[in-house]
Write an enzyme that holds these catalytic residues in place. Structure first.
Site, short mmCIF file in Angstrom:
data_model
loop_
_atom_site.label_atom_id
_atom_site.label_comp_id
_atom_site.label_asym_id
_atom_site.label_seq_id
_atom_site.Cartn_x
_atom_site.Cartn_y
_atom_site.Cartn_z
CE LYS A 7 -3.73 -2.28 2.62
NZ LYS A 7 -2.92 -3.36 3.19
CG ASP B 162 6.49 9.02 0.55
OD1 ASP B 162 6.59 10.54 0.32
OD2 ASP B 162 6.83 8.37 1.45
CB ILE B 163 5.99 13.08 -2.70
CG1 ILE B 163 7.37 12.42 -2.64
CG2 ILE B 163 5.49 13.88 -1.55
CD1 ILE B 163 8.35 13.45 -2.69
CB THR C 17 -12.50 -4.15 4.04
OG1 THR C 17 -11.32 -4.86 4.20
CG2 THR C 17 -12.77 -4.11 2.51
NE ARG D 56 -7.57 -12.49 11.89
CZ ARG D 56 -7.91 -11.27 11.38
NH1 ARG D 56 -8.91 -11.04 10.34
NH2 ARG D 56 -7.12 -10.23 11.74
#
Length: 227
Positions: free
Chosen positions: A61, A64-65, A118, A208
């Protein structure tokens, strides 16, 4: 629809053991922040040694710039993973910079933009963005599509709406999948396989319900049968 199994266990040994138990399946494996920070590039190589046909989704994910994101994306592309993600909220310029950089590679990875995590419910999200999850997810997805990305990370509930305003070939990957109605855990907007199919989801991420099972391979087999 394709299955992506989250390698989110507390140690590299447990993650590799899980991967080994699933080596006979045509699946994707998700490597997130915890696993990558702890185990690094070597972990990715070890996954491929178990089964060279495993597809890896590197779930870091990036946010940043633009230039920093493009630099990081280039390094990710060198790792040989098949897919990674960035935050759509970094803006269209950042997304375009990332795509320009990875497209230089002969076999560039798929790049997805995270729309709305989510783990958010509507109230929490509105307190930050002063807008609904649906509106913002659609806005982020449209910008990602216009920036040339391959798809987005979203909840099941936004998947078909996003395809309606982009393209049927624009990928939607959805975390928070509880294949057969298992406990939601820390996810807020969860769904089962049937709803994912109904909403035209391309990739489901399951963690999970697989790695906490007594027999993970059996659960994967059951999920694949239902896709």
């Amino acid at each position: 629809m394709q299955l992506c199994v989250a390698l989110d266990l507390p140690s590299i040994e447990e993650n590799l053991s899980l991967a080994k138990s699933l080596k006979n399946y045509d699946i994707w494996l998700k490597v997130g922040l915890r696993s990558y920070i702890r185990d690094g590039k070597e972990f990715l190589k070890q996954i491929k040694q178990i089964n060279p046909n495993f597809h890896i989704f590197l779930d870091l994910k990036l946010y940043d710039i633009p230039n920093t994101m493009a630099d990081a994306a280039e390094e990710i592309a060198k790792l040989g993973v098949e897919m990674f993600n960035i935050h759509a909220s970094a803006g269209k310029e950042a997304m375009q910079s990332v795509m320009q950089r990875v497209q230089k590679f002969q076999n560039p990875p798929l790049v997805l933009a995270v729309t709305v995590l989510t783990s958010f419910n509507e109230e929490q999200f509105r307190s930050i963005y002063n807008d609904s999850i649906e509106n913002k997810a659609k806005q982020f997805a449209k910008e990602a599509y216009e920036a040339g990305l391959d798809g987005v990370v979203c909840s099941v509930y936004e998947s078909d709406l996003i395809k309606n305003i982009t393209s049927d070939t624009f990928i939607t990957l959805t975390p928070g999948i509880r294949p057969f109605g298992e406990s939601a855990g820390d996810q807020k907007r969860v769904a089962d396989i049937n709803l994912a199919k109904e909403k035209k989801v391309d990739f489901i991420v399951v963690g999970r319900p697989i790695y906490q099972a007594n027999n993970p391979a059996e659960v994967v087999e059951k999920i694949l049968t239902n896709l």
